[in-house]
Design a protein around this motif. Structure first.
Motif, PDB file in Angstrom:
ATOM      1  N   TRP A 248      -1.343   1.961  -8.662  1.00 38.65           N
ATOM      2  CA  TRP A 248      -0.444   1.459  -9.798  1.00 38.65           C
ATOM      3  C   TRP A 248      -1.082   1.181 -11.069  1.00 38.65           C
ATOM      4  N   SER A 249      -2.348   1.876 -11.300  1.00 38.60           N
ATOM      5  CA  SER A 249      -2.981   1.834 -12.560  1.00 38.60           C
ATOM      6  C   SER A 249      -2.214   2.203 -13.747  1.00 38.60           C
ATOM      7  N   LYS A 250      -1.408   3.316 -13.391  1.00 38.08           N
ATOM      8  CA  LYS A 250      -0.904   4.108 -14.538  1.00 38.08           C
ATOM      9  C   LYS A 250       0.789   3.995 -14.576  1.00 38.08           C
ATOM     10  N   GLY A 251       1.217   2.717 -13.785  1.00 37.03           N
ATOM     11  CA  GLY A 251       2.343   2.286 -13.765  1.00 37.03           C
ATOM     12  C   GLY A 251       3.540   3.065 -12.881  1.00 37.03           C
ATOM     13  N   ALA A 252       4.720   2.803 -12.913  1.00 34.14           N
ATOM     14  CA  ALA A 252       5.705   3.271 -12.073  1.00 34.14           C
ATOM     15  C   ALA A 252       6.019   4.755 -12.236  1.00 34.14           C
ATOM     16  N   ALA A 253       5.881   5.293 -13.794  1.00 30.48           N
ATOM     17  CA  ALA A 253       6.156   6.538 -14.230  1.00 30.48           C
ATOM     18  C   ALA A 253       5.289   7.485 -13.505  1.00 30.48           C
ATOM     19  N   HIS A 254       4.013   7.221 -12.963  1.00 33.12           N
ATOM     20  CA  HIS A 254       3.172   8.184 -12.394  1.00 33.12           C
ATOM     21  C   HIS A 254       3.304   8.004 -10.899  1.00 33.12           C
ATOM     22  N   HIS A 255       4.225   7.425 -10.461  1.00 33.44           N
ATOM     23  CA  HIS A 255       4.319   6.981  -9.092  1.00 33.44           C
ATOM     24  C   HIS A 255       5.537   7.892  -8.264  1.00 33.44           C
ATOM     25  N   ASP A 256       5.162   8.921  -7.311  1.00 32.58           N
ATOM     26  CA  ASP A 256       6.022   9.664  -6.784  1.00 32.58           C
ATOM     27  C   ASP A 256       6.393   9.281  -5.325  1.00 32.58           C
ATOM     28  N   PRO A 257       7.364   8.495  -4.904  1.00 32.90           N
ATOM     29  CA  PRO A 257       7.402   8.190  -3.569  1.00 32.90           C
ATOM     30  C   PRO A 257       7.419   9.196  -2.747  1.00 32.90           C
ATOM     31  N   SER A 258       8.148  10.339  -3.130  1.00 24.60           N
ATOM     32  CA  SER A 258       8.441  11.438  -2.146  1.00 24.60           C
ATOM     33  C   SER A 258       7.021  12.075  -1.840  1.00 24.60           C
ATOM     34  N   ASN A 259       5.996  12.032  -2.720  1.00 26.00           N
ATOM     35  CA  ASN A 259       4.615  12.696  -2.495  1.00 26.00           C
ATOM     36  C   ASN A 259       3.403  11.805  -2.144  1.00 26.00           C
ATOM     37  N   ALA A 260       3.918  10.367  -2.276  1.00 28.42           N
ATOM     38  CA  ALA A 260       2.819   9.494  -1.990  1.00 28.42           C
ATOM     39  C   ALA A 260       2.580   9.156  -0.473  1.00 28.42           C
ATOM     40  N   THR A 261       1.018   9.192  -0.271  1.00 30.29           N
ATOM     41  CA  THR A 261       0.561   8.742   1.008  1.00 30.29           C
ATOM     42  C   THR A 261      -0.377   7.559   0.788  1.00 30.29           C
ATOM     43  N   SER A 262      -0.438   6.785   2.055  1.00 34.03           N
ATOM     44  CA  SER A 262      -1.194   5.518   2.006  1.00 34.03           C
ATOM     45  C   SER A 262      -1.787   5.585   3.318  1.00 34.03           C
ATOM     46  N   HIS A 263      -3.196   5.278   3.301  1.00 35.69           N
ATOM     47  CA  HIS A 263      -3.905   5.138   4.425  1.00 35.69           C
ATOM     48  C   HIS A 263      -4.902   3.976   4.404  1.00 35.69           C
ATOM     49  N   ILE A 264      -5.260   3.538   5.475  1.00 37.08           N
ATOM     50  CA  ILE A 264      -6.029   2.383   5.600  1.00 37.08           C
ATOM     51  C   ILE A 264      -7.160   2.993   6.821  1.00 37.08           C
ATOM     52  N   TYR A 265      -8.515   2.792   6.078  1.00 33.26           N
ATOM     53  CA  TYR A 265      -9.549   3.472   7.036  1.00 33.26           C
ATOM     54  C   TYR A 265     -10.719   2.332   7.414  1.00 33.26           C
ATOM     55  N   LEU A 266     -11.338   2.483   8.600  1.00 32.56           N
ATOM     56  CA  LEU A 266     -12.253   1.823   8.805  1.00 32.56           C
ATOM     57  C   LEU A 266     -13.603   2.566   9.024  1.00 32.56           C
TER      58      LEU A 266
END
Length: 346
Positions: free
Chosen positions: A313-331
């Protein structure tokens, strides 16, 4: 027409280039904070989909334990010293207290006028402290509806680090405010950040003689509290990309290793590294991930390093594409040679 060879076909970036263990199920939105219990291998993640989730790490697997919801994106979390209770705060301007006991519902214990950016529990004082964009710190006795004390800040709370009796707050206009929590209603010292850009993260030294400060401009500062130690203060560049390092990325999190006293940085360039401040050198750099790393945490014995790979979110909502966004948590399993200082030869 010549067909392109198989080797020339663009390959998708490796989502897990460091071969870390992925925590599942993956969040549906960006991860804002990660925190380990101080007593067990329970991991809590707060996310932009209004959720707080808890997993237990057991023998190389992660077991989902529980989850709660806020009314808006959640930005921060903290544990009590005994590891029985979690606090979470966010854009609904509330901090919720969540006992990790079956059937016990979370309750609201803190309210601000603007989103809550950071929380910490001070076991030695039996108090919760919350920092907000409403330009205040508020101390709470969780048995009472009103704050014990409200501390005015010069600007929004951007960063907070607590290790009793030391507390450091990063505020706007590069203000760094230091508190001695034995006298919590009085500023111990106010200083300007050694960087010219906004403070993004903080971490207190294990010996509580100073702190680290990370900025949005790809730098980390090492600051000692005692004026006689000023000659040991320095800053260094990190999280830069491009052939000449001209692409500068935010330093998003700072964490000291609980055993070796080296520290980890993560950045918007998708990398994380371990550093030795005493010898002014990097101990280990890790492979670049395909998205920013907004947050991270070591577990209590330093054997595990949790980090999130997602839009920060450092570039705000304009650069956020929910359809392409993936989120991962790694150990990541931390080996001794990854984090132990490599002393220079004399």
């Amino acid at each position: 027409m010549v067909k392109p060879s198989r080797s020339s076909t663009p390959q998708p970036p490796n989502a897990n280039p460091n071969n870390s263990f992925e925590v599942l199920p993956a969040p549906s939105e960006s991860v804002s904070s990660l925190s380990f219990s101080p007593t067990t291998n329970h991991l809590v993640a707060t996310t932009w989909d209004n959720q707080v989730r808890c997993w237990e790490v057991l023998n190389g697997s992660c077991v989902p334990k529980a989850a709660i919801s806020h009314d808006a994106p959640v930005l921060c979390s903290a544990w009590t010293g005994d590891g029985t209770t979690v606090f979470s705060g966010g854009c609904d301007k509330q901090v919720k207290m969540w006992p990790l006991t079956s059937g016990v519902q979370p309750i609201t214990v803190s309210v601000h006028d603007e989103p809550v950016k950071h929380v910490a529990y001070i076991s030695q004082m039996n108090l919760l402290v919350s920092g907000s964009w409403d330009k205040t710190l508020r101390y709470w006795d969780c048995r009472q509806p009103r704050p014990v004390h409200i501390q005015q800040l010069p600007d929004k709370c951007h960063a907070l680090a607590v290790d009793y009796p030391l507390m450091v707050v990063g505020s706007g206009n590069q203000n760094l405010i230091v508190f001695d929590l034995q006298f919590p209603q009085t500023e111990y010292k106010r200083m300007q950040s050694p960087m010219n850009y906004q403070t993004r993260c903080l971490a207190t030294f294990p010996d509580k003689q100073g702190f680290l400060v990370g900025s949005i401009h790809g730098r980390v500062g090492i600051e000692h509290l005692d004026d006689s130690q000023k000659d040991k203060n320095f800053t260094f560049k990190c999280h830069r990309s491009g052939e000449s390092g001209d692409h500068i990325h935010s330093v998003n999190s700072l964490n000291f290793h609980p055993v070796h006293r080296t520290f980890a940085t993560t950045g918007s360039d998708g990398t994380f590294s371990f550093w030795d401040k005493e010898n002014k050198q990097r101990v280990k750099g890790f492979s670049r991930c395909p998205a920013p790393i907004p947050c991270s945490a070591f577990n209590a014995d330093g054997s595990l390093f949790a980090y999130a790979v997602c839009y920060d979110w450092s570039k705000g909502a304009a650069h956020h594409d929910p359809s392409n966004a993936t989120s991962h948590i790694y150990l990541h399993s931390v080996q001794e040679h990854d984090a132990k200082p490599k002393y220079r030869k004399k």
